[in-house]
Design an enzyme around this catalytic site. Sequence first.
Site, mmCIF file in Angstrom:
data_model
loop_
_atom_site.group_PDB
_atom_site.id
_atom_site.type_symbol
_atom_site.label_atom_id
_atom_site.label_comp_id
_atom_site.label_asym_id
_atom_site.label_seq_id
_atom_site.Cartn_x
_atom_site.Cartn_y
_atom_site.Cartn_z
ATOM 1 N N HIS A 67 0.824 -1.213 0.000
ATOM 2 C CA HIS A 67 0.000 0.000 0.000
ATOM 3 C C HIS A 67 0.855 1.259 0.000
ATOM 4 O O HIS A 67 1.218 1.784 1.057
ATOM 5 C CB HIS A 67 -0.921 -0.025 1.226
ATOM 6 C CG HIS A 67 -2.122 0.850 1.081
ATOM 7 N ND1 HIS A 67 -3.391 0.427 1.405
ATOM 8 C CD2 HIS A 67 -2.262 2.121 0.637
ATOM 9 C CE1 HIS A 67 -4.254 1.399 1.164
ATOM 10 N NE2 HIS A 67 -3.589 2.443 0.707
ATOM 11 N N HIS A 69 1.284 5.176 -1.827
ATOM 12 C CA HIS A 69 0.811 6.248 -2.702
ATOM 13 C C HIS A 69 2.043 6.955 -3.259
ATOM 14 O O HIS A 69 2.668 7.750 -2.565
ATOM 15 C CB HIS A 69 -0.078 7.219 -1.928
ATOM 16 C CG HIS A 69 -1.328 6.567 -1.434
ATOM 17 N ND1 HIS A 69 -2.428 6.365 -2.229
ATOM 18 C CD2 HIS A 69 -1.638 6.019 -0.229
ATOM 19 C CE1 HIS A 69 -3.380 5.741 -1.542
ATOM 20 N NE2 HIS A 69 -2.917 5.514 -0.315
ATOM 21 N N ASP A 159 -8.988 2.733 -3.729
ATOM 22 C CA ASP A 159 -8.460 3.184 -2.435
ATOM 23 C C ASP A 159 -8.480 4.706 -2.280
ATOM 24 O O ASP A 159 -8.145 5.448 -3.191
ATOM 25 C CB ASP A 159 -7.030 2.700 -2.229
ATOM 26 C CG ASP A 159 -6.512 3.107 -0.867
ATOM 27 O OD1 ASP A 159 -7.135 2.719 0.135
ATOM 28 O OD2 ASP A 159 -5.525 3.865 -0.804
ATOM 29 N N ASP A 312 0.548 2.146 3.873
ATOM 30 C CA ASP A 312 -0.327 3.236 3.428
ATOM 31 C C ASP A 312 0.466 4.548 3.367
ATOM 32 O O ASP A 312 -0.012 5.618 3.766
ATOM 33 C CB ASP A 312 -1.555 3.384 4.332
ATOM 34 C CG ASP A 312 -2.636 4.268 3.699
ATOM 35 O OD1 ASP A 312 -2.462 4.700 2.536
ATOM 36 O OD2 ASP A 312 -3.641 4.543 4.373
ATOM 37 N N GLY A 331 -3.354 11.350 5.685
ATOM 38 C CA GLY A 331 -2.286 10.479 5.216
ATOM 39 C C GLY A 331 -0.964 10.791 5.877
ATOM 40 O O GLY A 331 -0.690 11.948 6.203
#
Lengths: 431, 309
Positions: A67, A69, A159, A312, A331
């Site tokens: 996960h 980004h 997501d 994440d 985040g």
Amino acid sequence: MALDKTVLVRGGLVIDASQNLEAQRDVLIESGKVRALLTPRESARAAAAEIIDASGCWVVPGLIDLHVHAREPGGESAETLASAARAAAAGGFTTILAMPNTEPALDNPSLLELLKAKAERDSCVNVFFAAAATVGRKGERPTDVARLAAAGARALTDDGRAVADSGLARRVMEWAADCGLVFIEHCEDEALGRGAVAHEGPAALKKGLAMSPWAAETSVVLRDIALAELTGCRLHLAHVSAAQSAAALAWAKERGLAVSGEVTPHHLALCEDDVPGQDANFKVNPPLRGKADRDALVRALNDGVIDAVATDHAPHSPEAKAAGWASAPPGVLGLETAVGVVLTKLVHPGKMSKKRWVESMSAFPAKLLGLKSKGSLKPGMDADAAVIAPAKSWAVPESFLSKSRNSPFIGMRLKGQVRTTLVGGRVVHAL
Amino acid sequence: MAHTIWNRKDLLGLEGLSRPEVEAILDAAVSFKKSPPEPKLQDRALAFLFSEPSTRTRSAFETAALRLGAKTLGFSATTSSLAKGETLVDTVKNLEALGVSYIVARQEASGALDAVAPKTGVSILNAGDGLHEHPTQALLDLFTLREKKGRLDGLRVVFVGDALHSRVARSNLIGLKTMGARVTFCGPRSLAPDAFARLGAKIERDMDAAIEGADAIYCLRLQLERQKDHFFASLADYRAAYGLTERRLALAPEAVVMHGGPLNRGVEIDDGPADGPQSAILSMVENGVYVRMAAFSLIEDWRKSRGLG
């Protein structure tokens, strides 16, 4: 990227869940593959062009983050495929799965081909991509799943939000099942927390923040478990954050369903009470929940109910995070602190075994993504590995290899540091 | 002046204020109510920074500042600059560069001011931040209650209605507990959630049971737009369960009736209790000026002691 020369990682404790191994072994690498694991006696006779000293260290299969980004395209001021890869390497990760909530969203095969080429060129670790489950992540119509699968997508997910419409979620999961893709769900019913910026609990109630309850997550977890049984889809739950969601996952497994889940280092290490004032570096979605949730997640991970630790990793620029708690995007960074946090909070205190830790961050993610030559240091596997100094104490600095610095762990003292990372036998990070 | 107990640049909330600090403000307000003030804020400039509408609070702050001799800037740096993308910190720093010493701020985002205050030399007085705090409202409530009852310690104060969306309820909960009072939140589960018990409020669903024998009943304003998110079914239903009527008030003959305004007459409070002999609603408005003068005064003493303009 593979090198012809031989490399010997010498003197470390090899911890490899895939072969149930925890023993002193030297890792002999040739042409980018593991050639052999040698006992100290065998190793004495081995010759290698390059020796990496791992004495006093743990040597583990390269970690795999399910996960990440990476923000490319569209968010390059916060992160790029290249910078995310450097951060990954520094964190002991040799493979990452990039999320499709980019601008524009990764929802078509052409963009996927482009990003794959870019990652191939720019990234020092292996990068795989999850594609959007619905066009533009709008939750209105499915993406071209078959073509995305053919182009190399490893998973489908919207997501950042759930596929809210249950009928659409069913079709997406059917397509995913037909094409052999994992469906990764961000479990959140937004109607249960409109405009929410925090967990519904005493801490946010006191601060007067808009809140989302645990049930916003668990209700979607339960729906998706039902749809997984209905469709035969391989379902993976992203960033499980509530105790009740972990219990639902345990129930799905009891039923024999192909459902798995991941938990982030920050949900394992922190809870609602740890947020200092309104420091937006602690704002994350799903939100930091109660102490009881955090403790339940630790137990569920150790018990194997939750299968993986995934970061994440969600970079945001300092300017974006300075907009105040309500306006700042959710985040936090994760790649560079994950090993230190998990070792410090779980492994060193005895809440999780070393092997279980390696399984959760390497063997399982490899299996989930169908990466047959990764997640293991068996002979013949890709020579992706991390050398970790388990007792090394360090304070998380304010700057990162990531282009962003939105970490809740800044200043925290951690025990356990990644010293060397190898991808295909090549050193991509060394302290 | 001898308010050495006060050692703060700003008044951001009641969270963290000690009992002596709260008493210092209340006592200063008493003296302002007794005798006309000296122009302590002569030559001081004050600006308003309101991103939400306000009549009562803003007027009371302005009256207090004018009575102390301050100049208030004739504009309200509202949402305009923020809407243009300027951050709150930048807006505050610009006002500081213009020579402003005090900013009275109301912001929609809970906690927005806590992040700004440490970054400026301007003294910030919170006139309400989101659902978080409204310290001067709570202070004027404490002042009025103490005036009516002669004490705060041991009083039983019942807040009825929408505590969830109320910064007034939150600040009062903190302030009243600091001063030794007992606090009950009474309302439906949707608007007075059980989690408030973790913050020190007693939770009661039944209004009659909650208010019987209470020392004060504080009716919280019902924001009518909450109906569309189903926090309550209808005004009639809400009034039946949580409206302060004459009949209900008879259960608490000694109670001071309070409301921070504006009133929804016939919803959370009827005319009888609102305008009757037990009502402190208009006293609260008047006292709001003295309490804000007290806050300015203590902060001004602090600024002077630091040589700040």
